[in-house]
Every structure is written in structure tokens, then in C-alpha cells.
Design a protein around this motif. Structure first.
Motif, PDB file in Angstrom:
ATOM      1  N   ILE A  70       0.795  -1.133   0.020  1.00 58.51           N
ATOM      2  CA  ILE A  70       0.001   0.003   0.073  1.00 58.51           C
ATOM      3  C   ILE A  70       0.811   1.304   0.025  1.00 58.51           C
ATOM      4  O   ILE A  70       1.834   1.495   0.894  1.00 58.51           O
ATOM      5  N   GLN A  71       0.729   2.069  -0.918  1.00 60.64           N
ATOM      6  CA  GLN A  71       1.460   3.261  -1.067  1.00 60.64           C
ATOM      7  C   GLN A  71       0.947   4.348   0.100  1.00 60.64           C
ATOM      8  O   GLN A  71      -0.268   4.869  -0.227  1.00 60.64           O
ATOM      9  N   SER A  72       1.773   4.367   1.129  1.00 60.09           N
ATOM     10  CA  SER A  72       1.061   5.113   2.085  1.00 60.09           C
ATOM     11  C   SER A  72       1.171   6.703   1.977  1.00 60.09           C
ATOM     12  O   SER A  72       0.449   7.414   2.791  1.00 60.09           O
ATOM     13  N   TYR A  73       1.685   7.163   0.960  1.00 64.54           N
ATOM     14  CA  TYR A  73       1.808   8.535   0.551  1.00 64.54           C
ATOM     15  C   TYR A  73       0.443   9.029  -0.097  1.00 64.54           C
ATOM     16  O   TYR A  73       0.434  10.161  -0.155  1.00 64.54           O
ATOM     17  N   GLN A  74      -0.194   8.088  -0.690  1.00 66.27           N
ATOM     18  CA  GLN A  74      -1.336   8.519  -1.457  1.00 66.27           C
ATOM     19  C   GLN A  74      -2.426   8.870  -0.494  1.00 66.27           C
ATOM     20  O   GLN A  74      -2.704   8.385   0.557  1.00 66.27           O
ATOM     21  N   ARG A  75      -3.434   9.498  -1.017  1.00 65.43           N
ATOM     22  CA  ARG A  75      -4.578  10.020  -0.274  1.00 65.43           C
ATOM     23  C   ARG A  75      -5.441   9.033  -0.095  1.00 65.43           C
ATOM     24  O   ARG A  75      -6.246   8.949   1.057  1.00 65.43           O
ATOM     25  N   ARG A  76      -5.411   7.854  -0.781  1.00 63.09           N
ATOM     26  CA  ARG A  76      -6.435   6.844  -0.557  1.00 63.09           C
ATOM     27  C   ARG A  76      -5.863   5.769   0.522  1.00 63.09           C
ATOM     28  O   ARG A  76      -6.304   4.518   0.390  1.00 63.09           O
ATOM     29  N   ALA A  77      -4.631   6.083   1.114  1.00 62.38           N
ATOM     30  CA  ALA A  77      -3.960   4.938   1.814  1.00 62.38           C
ATOM     31  C   ALA A  77      -4.863   4.359   2.869  1.00 62.38           C
ATOM     32  O   ALA A  77      -4.879   3.210   3.029  1.00 62.38           O
ATOM     33  N   GLN A  78      -5.700   5.198   3.620  1.00 60.41           N
ATOM     34  CA  GLN A  78      -6.452   4.784   4.743  1.00 60.41           C
ATOM     35  C   GLN A  78      -7.492   4.017   4.220  1.00 60.41           C
ATOM     36  O   GLN A  78      -7.716   2.986   4.712  1.00 60.41           O
ATOM     37  N   ALA A  79      -7.933   4.269   3.164  1.00 52.35           N
ATOM     38  CA  ALA A  79      -9.261   3.392   2.664  1.00 52.35           C
ATOM     39  C   ALA A  79      -8.629   2.130   2.228  1.00 52.35           C
ATOM     40  O   ALA A  79      -9.275   1.051   2.301  1.00 52.35           O
ATOM     41  N   ALA A  80      -7.196   2.331   1.707  1.00 56.07           N
ATOM     42  CA  ALA A  80      -6.757   1.016   1.019  1.00 56.07           C
ATOM     43  C   ALA A  80      -6.540   0.135   2.377  1.00 56.07           C
ATOM     44  O   ALA A  80      -6.638  -1.209   2.303  1.00 56.07           O
ATOM     45  N   VAL A  81      -5.822   0.437   3.477  1.00 55.69           N
ATOM     46  CA  VAL A  81      -5.625  -0.204   4.638  1.00 55.69           C
ATOM     47  C   VAL A  81      -7.151  -0.866   4.942  1.00 55.69           C
ATOM     48  O   VAL A  81      -6.946  -2.031   5.358  1.00 55.69           O
ATOM     49  N   LYS A  82      -8.026  -0.310   5.163  1.00 55.79           N
ATOM     50  CA  LYS A  82      -9.404  -0.638   5.380  1.00 55.79           C
ATOM     51  C   LYS A  82      -9.878  -1.807   4.637  1.00 55.79           C
ATOM     52  O   LYS A  82     -10.311  -2.843   5.340  1.00 55.79           O
ATOM     53  N   SER A  83      -9.839  -1.786   3.325  1.00 61.56           N
ATOM     54  CA  SER A  83     -10.049  -2.587   2.384  1.00 61.56           C
ATOM     55  C   SER A  83      -9.217  -3.923   2.602  1.00 61.56           C
ATOM     56  O   SER A  83      -9.598  -5.185   2.498  1.00 61.56           O
ATOM     57  N   VAL A  84      -7.720  -3.790   2.699  1.00 62.49           N
ATOM     58  CA  VAL A  84      -7.050  -4.855   2.823  1.00 62.49           C
ATOM     59  C   VAL A  84      -7.251  -5.495   4.062  1.00 62.49           C
ATOM     60  O   VAL A  84      -7.008  -6.993   4.309  1.00 62.49           O
TER      61      VAL A  84
END
Length: 82
Positions: free
Chosen positions: A49-63
Motif C-alpha cells: 500500500i502506497q502510504s503517501y497516497q490520499r487513499r492509503a487509509q481506505a486501502a488499509v481498511k480494504s486490505v
């Protein structure tokens, strides 16, 4: 399939998409592989997950949801890199 060959060989495989426009595809692929019964016990399937991207928090939740579902099915943990 590459993941089945990697699992059979005991090799890890990590999905990483740098470009944000490919994130949805990356997540769909990761979910499909995480839900594959033939790969359920393989601990080598990972995602970045590219933590610098704006959607990182949503990505973490999805994963996290994908990992929880896999765990509930008795599957192996999923490595995640940020």
C-alpha cells in the motif's frame, strides 16, 4: 497461474502498483487471490500500500477486510507493506 507456481515453490509474491489509477485493479486481484481456496494456506501472498497516497487509509481498511475474511475461512495471514 503464477501464484500457484510460487506457492508450490515456496516463494512469496507481493502485488505492488505504484500508479494510483491501477489501485482498484490491484485490490481486485489481491482479493481474488486471497479468496482462492487453493492458495488459502499459502502465507506468501502479499500486497503493498502506497502510504503517501490520499487513499492509503481506505486501502488499509480494504486490505484489512480481505485479511479478516481470509482468516475467518482458516486461511494464512497476508503480509502487507507500506
Amino acid at each position: 497461474m503464477l501464484c500457484h507456481e510460487a506457492a508450490a515453490a515456496g516463494i512469496s509474491l507481493t502485488i505492488d502498483a505504484e500508479e494510483s489509477h491501477r489501485f482498484a485493479l490491484q485490490l481486485d486481484l489481491f482479493q481474488a487471490l486471497a479468496e482462492d481456496r487453493d492458495l488459502a494456506s499459502w502465507p506468501g501472498l502479499g500486497v503493498v500500500i502506497q502510504s503517501y497516497q490520499r487513499r492509503a487509509q481506505a486501502a488499509v481498511k480494504s486490505v484489512l477486510a480481505i485479511a479478516e475474511n481470509r482468516g475467518a475461512q482458516g486461511g494464512a495471514p497476508l503480509p502487507v507493506a507500506l
